[in-house]
Write a protein that holds these residues in place. Structure first.
Motif, short mmCIF file in Angstrom:
data_model
loop_
_atom_site.label_atom_id
_atom_site.label_comp_id
_atom_site.label_asym_id
_atom_site.label_seq_id
_atom_site.Cartn_x
_atom_site.Cartn_y
_atom_site.Cartn_z
N ARG A 113 0.24 -1.03 -0.35
CA ARG A 113 -0.12 0.16 -0.09
C ARG A 113 1.05 1.60 -0.30
N ARG A 114 1.91 1.45 0.94
CA ARG A 114 2.43 2.97 0.61
C ARG A 114 3.49 2.66 -0.37
N VAL A 115 3.88 2.18 -1.09
CA VAL A 115 4.94 2.07 -2.26
C VAL A 115 3.96 2.02 -3.59
N ASP A 116 2.54 1.43 -3.68
CA ASP A 116 1.71 2.02 -4.32
C ASP A 116 1.65 3.98 -4.63
N GLY A 117 1.73 4.13 -3.87
CA GLY A 117 1.92 5.24 -3.65
C GLY A 117 2.79 7.09 -3.90
N TYR A 118 3.71 5.47 -4.34
CA TYR A 118 4.86 5.96 -5.06
C TYR A 118 4.39 6.60 -6.96
N PRO A 403 15.50 -14.48 4.89
CA PRO A 403 15.23 -12.62 6.08
C PRO A 403 16.33 -11.59 5.63
N ARG A 404 16.51 -11.78 4.69
CA ARG A 404 17.58 -11.04 4.27
C ARG A 404 16.65 -10.48 2.63
N ALA A 405 16.28 -10.84 2.11
CA ALA A 405 15.32 -10.85 0.93
C ALA A 405 15.48 -8.43 1.16
N CYS A 406 15.14 -9.00 -0.54
CA CYS A 406 15.07 -6.98 -1.00
C CYS A 406 13.70 -6.34 -0.55
N ILE A 407 14.19 -5.32 0.60
CA ILE A 407 13.13 -4.79 0.94
C ILE A 407 12.01 -3.71 0.31
N GLY A 408 12.86 -3.63 -0.66
CA GLY A 408 12.18 -2.83 -2.38
C GLY A 408 11.69 -3.80 -3.81
N GLN A 409 11.62 -5.57 -3.06
CA GLN A 409 11.34 -6.07 -4.08
C GLN A 409 9.54 -5.54 -4.91
N HIS A 410 8.48 -4.67 -4.53
CA HIS A 410 7.58 -4.56 -4.64
C HIS A 410 7.54 -3.23 -5.71
N PHE A 411 8.61 -2.15 -5.14
CA PHE A 411 8.79 -1.07 -5.80
C PHE A 411 9.86 -1.35 -7.62
#
Length: 457
Positions: A113-118, A403-411
């Motif tokens: 939801r947050r990333v969609d705002g970008y 546990p260290r998968a990229c936090i920005g995958q959806h972005f």
């Protein structure tokens, strides 16, 4: 019974595999898997400075290193030391308690939801890109250069909002210099102290200083603005820097100014170089394959109908999404990942000693013939849902895993798919350069021209 006799290339008598790994690392790793299997021992460097490490190519091995035994395989090697010293202790480089604390604070800012705002920021930049391409001299553009600029401007706009112009020029000029500095030091058998006034040190430290200065200035200006106003009446932050500054943990913990800068630098680096690689090679592959390009254009035309892309369009663009995933398979931005084994481990029946350096290679795993039929062929249909569900989770891992998968995958997927769809509706194109030389830097990149010829639609 696990074996300690791990096969590998003999290399040259004095320097082992150093020349091959320096001149052509990706083909060397691919050849090694074909010749020796999924766990390969390499030895490189002159006597007294020789390094030994292990290439792990199977999806099962990648899952073990990144997932099941992630605590035993740490980001501890000369390259990560240099990267940490150069761009700070952000999510990409931090470990243990620092990493867990940062992830807890930042994860809420990267929900879907947050990333969609970008998406609006992405739409603004892709609209500007279409305008610039419409005036390209001779209708020819270099997609590697253009996608780097687009992705940097998009992530800078998302981070800094109205302050985007203040950061882009400095980042565009300084990051390549700092990246080269990190690579040279990270893979050199002998590292001179950073304080020595060598030409390379002066160039690298000047680039680092310029990057730090622009980030510190913007952060400081935001802090002054916040103190000057009345927080209870202020609008919620809309750009990512503001959200990072406002982020609070359950006990009220927050990021200080130095930590904010470290996160900003990591997001600028990882958030633009990886997406730029994916987009550049997606465009190159479509320029080489007119049938797939036509299908992607038809889908993009039907969904966008000439308007600026929106976040909700992502789910309506399944074929364009498959194109991006296939580009990431053939040209993963993080083509190589390094880890150090803390304790002895067994991978694929081979005993990996404590302290050993382990290399994971998405470049190789994404071409593993046990998991990919005709692995060098461009085929977006590999990523139909029913085919994905039958494939090992780590046969495709451009965003890492565990546990260290990229936090920005959806972005990254949002920016890549929406950006590509908008360009497909505006232009038809064909490849000028059919073969693109590659370089393995901090991320995979083109090492020569990657031009396409545009035709306005």
């Amino acid at each position: 019974m696990p074996t300690t006799r791990i096969p590998g290339p003999p290399g040259l008598p004095v320097i082992g595999s150093m020349l091959d790994l320096t001149r052509r690392p990706l083909p060397t790793y691919l050849d090694a898997r074909r010749a020796y299997g999924d766990v390969v021992r390499f030895s490189a460097g002159p006597p007294g400075l020789r390094a030994e490490f292990y290439l792990v190519s199977s999806p099962e091995g990648a899952q073990q290193v990144l997932g099941g035994e992630a605590a035993n395989f740490r980001k501890e090697n000369a390259f990560y030391d240099e990267l940490r010293t150069s761009v700070g202790n952000g999510l990409l480089t931090s470990q243990d308690g620092d990493y867990l604390r940062q992830r807890r604070l930042i994860q809420p800012l990267f929900t879907r939801r947050r990333v969609d705002g970008y998406a609006d920021a992405i739409g603004i930049e892709v609209q500007a890109l279409v305008g610039r391409w419409s005036a390209a001299p001779g209708g020819v553009v270099d997609v590697a250069t253009e996608m780097s600029r687009f992705a940097l401007r998009a992530v800078a706009r998302i981070l800094f909002g109205a302050d985007v112009e203040a950061a882009v020029e400095v980042v565009q000029r300084s990051f390549p210099v700092l990246g080269e500095f990190v690579l040279e030091r990270g893979f050199s058998p002998v590292r001179v102290p950073r304080g020595w006034p060598t030409p390379a040190n002066r160039r690298g430290l000047r680039a680092q200083s310029d990057l730090y200065a622009v980030c510190d200035r913007i952060i400081a200006e935001r802090a002054v603005q916040a103190r000057a106003g009345r927080p209870e009446l202020a609008e919620p932050a809309s750009d990512l820097l503001g959200l990072l500054a406002e982020a609070r943990g359950e006990d009220g913990e927050s990021l200080d100014a130095g930590e904010l800068r470290d996160q900003v630098l990591v997001f600028l680096l990882a958030g633009h170089e990886t997406t730029a690689t994916s987009l550049a090679f997606a465009l190159h592959l479509l320029a080489m394959h007119p049938e797939e390009r036509g299908r992607a254009q038809a889908e993009a035309d039907a969904v966008l109908a000439g308007r600026r892309p929106r976040a909700e369009d992502l789910d309506a663009l399944p074929y364009v999404t498959r194109v991006v995933k296939e580009a990431m398979r053939l040209y993963p931005a993080a083509a190589l990942l390094g880890r150090r084994a803390v304790a002895e481990s067994v991978i694929g029946g081979h005993r990996i000693p404590a302290g050993a350096q382990v290399i994971l290679a998405p470049w190789v795993t994404h071409r593993h013939p046990d998991h990919w039929e005709e692995p060098e062929r461009f085929d977006p249909e590999r990523f139909l849902p029913e085919r994905e569900s039958g494939r090992h989770r780590y046969a495709w891992y451009p965003f890492g895993g565990g546990p260290r998968a990229c936090i920005g995958q959806h972005f990254s997927m949002l920016e890549s798919v929406l950006g590509l769809a908008a360009l497909l509706t505006a232009f038809d194109f064909e490849a000028v350069d059919r073969e693109i030389p590659l370089a393995q830097g901090i991320t995979l990149r083109a090492d020569g021209p990657a031009r396409i010829r545009l035709a306005k639609r």
